[in-house]
Structure formats: structure tokens, C-alpha cells
Design a protein around this motif. Sequence first.
Motif, short mmCIF file in Angstrom:
data_model
loop_
_atom_site.label_atom_id
_atom_site.label_comp_id
_atom_site.label_asym_id
_atom_site.label_seq_id
_atom_site.Cartn_x
_atom_site.Cartn_y
_atom_site.Cartn_z
N ASP A 81 -15.03 0.68 -1.29
CA ASP A 81 -13.85 1.26 -0.63
C ASP A 81 -13.70 0.81 0.81
OD1 ASP A 81 -13.30 2.71 -2.95
OD2 ASP A 81 -14.47 4.44 -2.28
N THR A 82 -14.80 0.46 1.45
CA THR A 82 -14.75 0.14 2.89
C THR A 82 -14.34 -1.31 3.16
OG1 THR A 82 -17.08 -0.58 3.01
CG2 THR A 82 -16.64 1.78 3.27
N ILE A 83 -14.36 -2.17 2.15
CA ILE A 83 -14.19 -3.60 2.40
C ILE A 83 -12.78 -3.94 2.88
CG2 ILE A 83 -14.26 -5.89 1.36
CD1 ILE A 83 -16.40 -4.81 -0.56
N ALA A 84 -11.76 -3.50 2.15
CA ALA A 84 -10.38 -3.83 2.52
C ALA A 84 -10.00 -3.30 3.90
CB ALA A 84 -9.42 -3.32 1.45
N PRO A 85 -10.29 -2.03 4.23
CA PRO A 85 -9.93 -1.56 5.58
C PRO A 85 -10.67 -2.27 6.70
CG PRO A 85 -11.22 0.09 4.42
CD PRO A 85 -10.83 -0.94 3.40
N VAL A 86 -11.92 -2.65 6.47
CA VAL A 86 -12.64 -3.41 7.50
C VAL A 86 -11.99 -4.77 7.69
CG1 VAL A 86 -14.82 -4.57 8.05
CG2 VAL A 86 -14.85 -2.22 7.22
N PHE A 87 -11.50 -5.38 6.60
CA PHE A 87 -10.82 -6.66 6.74
C PHE A 87 -9.52 -6.50 7.53
CE2 PHE A 87 -8.28 -10.33 5.42
CZ PHE A 87 -9.20 -11.35 5.63
N LEU A 88 -8.78 -5.42 7.30
CA LEU A 88 -7.57 -5.16 8.08
C LEU A 88 -7.91 -4.92 9.55
CD1 LEU A 88 -5.47 -2.87 5.70
CD2 LEU A 88 -5.38 -5.35 5.99
N PHE A 89 -9.03 -4.27 9.80
CA PHE A 89 -9.52 -4.08 11.17
C PHE A 89 -9.78 -5.43 11.82
CE2 PHE A 89 -13.08 -3.73 14.12
CZ PHE A 89 -12.73 -2.65 14.92
N VAL A 90 -10.41 -6.34 11.08
CA VAL A 90 -10.68 -7.69 11.60
C VAL A 90 -9.38 -8.43 11.89
CG1 VAL A 90 -11.62 -9.95 10.97
CG2 VAL A 90 -12.95 -7.87 10.51
N ALA A 232 -2.30 2.10 6.44
CA ALA A 232 -3.00 0.82 6.40
C ALA A 232 -2.67 -0.01 7.64
CB ALA A 232 -2.63 0.05 5.14
N ILE A 233 -1.44 0.12 8.13
CA ILE A 233 -1.05 -0.55 9.37
C ILE A 233 -1.90 -0.04 10.53
CG2 ILE A 233 0.83 -0.80 11.05
CD1 ILE A 233 2.76 -0.81 8.66
N VAL A 234 -2.22 1.25 10.49
CA VAL A 234 -3.05 1.83 11.55
C VAL A 234 -4.45 1.22 11.53
CG1 VAL A 234 -4.01 3.95 12.53
CG2 VAL A 234 -1.73 3.97 11.50
N SER A 235 -4.94 0.87 10.34
CA SER A 235 -6.24 0.18 10.26
C SER A 235 -6.18 -1.11 11.06
CB SER A 235 -6.60 -0.12 8.80
OG SER A 235 -6.82 1.06 8.07
N GLY A 236 -5.04 -1.81 11.00
CA GLY A 236 -4.86 -3.01 11.80
C GLY A 236 -4.73 -2.70 13.28
N ILE A 237 -4.05 -1.60 13.59
CA ILE A 237 -3.88 -1.22 15.00
C ILE A 237 -5.23 -0.90 15.64
CG2 ILE A 237 -2.90 0.50 16.58
CD1 ILE A 237 -0.52 0.73 14.70
N THR A 238 -6.10 -0.21 14.91
CA THR A 238 -7.42 0.09 15.48
C THR A 238 -8.18 -1.20 15.79
OG1 THR A 238 -8.40 0.28 13.26
CG2 THR A 238 -7.58 2.31 14.29
N GLY A 239 -7.97 -2.21 14.95
CA GLY A 239 -8.57 -3.51 15.24
C GLY A 239 -7.99 -4.12 16.50
N MET A 240 -6.69 -3.95 16.71
CA MET A 240 -6.07 -4.48 17.93
C MET A 240 -6.62 -3.78 19.17
SD MET A 240 -2.11 -5.42 17.05
CE MET A 240 -1.53 -3.74 16.92
N LEU A 241 -6.88 -2.49 19.06
CA LEU A 241 -7.46 -1.76 20.19
C LEU A 241 -8.87 -2.28 20.48
CD1 LEU A 241 -6.30 1.87 19.31
CD2 LEU A 241 -5.32 0.33 21.01
N GLY A 296 -15.83 -0.37 10.99
CA GLY A 296 -15.48 -1.70 11.46
C GLY A 296 -15.90 -1.94 12.90
N ALA A 297 -15.69 -0.93 13.74
CA ALA A 297 -16.08 -1.05 15.15
C ALA A 297 -17.59 -1.14 15.29
CB ALA A 297 -15.53 0.14 15.95
N LEU A 298 -18.31 -0.35 14.51
CA LEU A 298 -19.77 -0.39 14.56
C LEU A 298 -20.31 -1.74 14.09
CD1 LEU A 298 -20.53 3.18 13.14
CD2 LEU A 298 -20.99 2.40 15.46
N LEU A 299 -19.73 -2.28 13.04
CA LEU A 299 -20.17 -3.58 12.53
C LEU A 299 -19.88 -4.69 13.54
CD1 LEU A 299 -19.00 -3.34 8.81
CD2 LEU A 299 -21.35 -3.36 9.64
#
Length: 396
Positions: A81-90, A232-241, A296-299
Amino acid sequence: MLKNQKDMLLYDSIAASEPRNTKPVSCQFYYMLLQSNRLISLDALRGFTIAAMIMVNFPGNEQYVYFTLRHSKWNGLSFTDTIAPVFLFVIGVSIVYAYTKRLTDGTAKSSLYKKIVFRSLKIFAVGMFLNLMPEFDFSNVRWTGTLHRIALVFMFCAVLFLNTNWKQQAWIAVVLLVGYWLALTLIPTPGVGKVMLEPGVNIVAWVDSKYLPGKMWQGTWDPESILSTIPAIVSGITGMLAGRLMISRFSPGEKVNYLMTAGLFSAIAGYFWGLTFPVNENLWTSSFVLVTSGLGALLLGALYFIVDIRGYKKWVRTGVIFGANAIAVYVLADVLALFFYRAGFGGLPLNELVVNELVQAGMQPELASWVYALFFVAINFVPAYILYRKKIFIKL
């Protein structure tokens, strides 16, 4: 000193949004930042995530898979379950690096918009190709999927990055997560008359039943739904932050500290929010976003410390090679699967033959299935390595 006006513009844009109580840093720092090599830890995280996607998507036998290597049936959180959101974070982090450089180079926003939309359409089109393959039955096509979601999240996040600062992005993320939570917990499902968060009878599934064309992955609902694309867009936004933090003037040690601290608090906040709004990948709940973005941030923080600060680059070489052509390798895996999961002898496909042989040799079925999945990842590493060695980078 900075060499030209473009470098100075980037310095001004970064420095203007820095906390006022931080120590001043010379312009030379930002020039060095502009000229520095790629963030190896980011490339490695992207690659390891793609390798993990391939591993969980192609087990040796679907009937024998460890629990954590499957998607959760509904509420809960597995490794898969964690793989796709971590990729969006990246993706979010990558947007910051890519478009900060382009803006600094003086590229017009109008030109960037065209490239963003075109790239999104290409990724979406490839996703449709994979959905149709191998029968290409257009009468029974699915219009959603992993690449489709990647395309949409990339497009919205990239456009958002070009038109907002990090504070505005943070507020937008908060509004979207809270709004999504309120919508799912306050709006009754039409036809049911009450709020439901169960499979196929929630407001997300109802919207899909009305407006999503084609077939759905689970018949009456789809995990890559219309409404769930919003969080899911927010997952990308957290990556931008996180990316904004990584290009800031904080020292490397401070970046690690802030990134790891933010990741920890995000995961904790998501856990406690999940007590009332369950962590659920299928609905991509707000709590799910916080938990997985925290991961994602921890990794990223851990890899940044190990690789970019401590210099242990050989440890992540495999990830870097996968990450250099991440989406291309993901697509290639689907193509190769036509042979590795269909060809065989004696009426059985190759994957089942291998798993059966391993089980007969005394291996546990779930372990045999996982070993074959790892073997398939290794097969995909070969073309990824060849492309990397020849410096061929396929950008979808």
C-alpha cells in the motif's frame, strides 16, 4: 558571486521564503547548489520504489503471496500500500528540482505548461496502452490505473508549483485533506441515505458509477477513482514541500533533522487521524496521505544522510539505475510479463512451473512466489542497466 542575473533571481526566490531567524548564507552557496549534481538519494528512492512496484505486481503465483506483499483488502496498511504514495511523494520532490532549474534558466511559463500537459498525456496514453494489452479490447477498457494517476498528479502539482509558494502549497494541502475528510464523513451516499465508507457503497464509488467511463477494477468501484485523485495530489504536494526544504539554505544536517522530524510527526498525525478516518489506500484517505508521506520523508531523509552526506553511494547503485529510467522500466516490466507469465511448457506458464519446482524442493509456497518475483525484478534490471551504461534516459 553569482555568475548571472538568472542565478541571482533564484537566490532571491529562495531567500525570500526562508525563515527570518536563520543565519545569512552567501550567494556562492546558491550558485554551488545550482551547479551541483543530482540528488543521488532521490534517484535511489525513485528506483527502489519502482523495483518494489514490479516485485509486488508480479509474484510467482497470485494464490501464494505474503500478506504485506498484497494490497490491503480495505482498511489497514501493508508494505504494498505504501509504494504508490511514496512514488507520488518522489514526483513532488522531483518537480521542485526540475522546475526551479527551468525557471532559473529563464524558460517561459507558457512553454513549461505545454511540456507539462504533453508529458502528462504521454504517461496517461502509455497507461491506456498497458490496460489494453494484450487483447486490445476497446469495448472493455479501464480508464484508470497507476500511470494514469501519476500523470494527473504530476500535471496538477507541476502547474501548482509554477504558480504558488511553499506556504500556499501547504495551505492547499490542508484544505484538500480536510475537505476530502468532511466530504466522505458528512455526505450520505445517494441511494443509501447515510454516510458509508464500505467498499462500493461510499460517495467515492457513487461518483465513479456516474462519471467514470469504462470498467472498474473491482466491478462496482475502482481504487484509482475520480475523487480519490484529490488527496493523491496532496501526496505530490507533500513531496514538493520536502523538495523545497532540500533546496533551502539550511545545512545538510539541518535538512535531515527537519525532514525526519516532519516525517515522524506526519506519520503520527496520520495514525491518530486514522482512528476516526481509517487509513485506507482504496479511498486514499487523508490519514493515509499523512502516514505514507511521513514514510516518504523518513526514507528520503535516511537515504540523504547515508548517500549524499556520508557518501555511501555504492549501497544504492541498484536504485539509481532503476531510477534513471523509472517509468520506462515499469512499462517494460508489463511487456516482459507477457513472456514470463504466459510462456511455458506442458500447459503451465513459466512462473507457475518455477514456483512448483521450488515448492517440490521443499520451499514454502509464499517464499517460492516471492523468490520468483525477485527474479523477475532482476530480469528487468538488465535492460535498466544497459540503458544506464549507455546513458540513454527515456523521458515519458
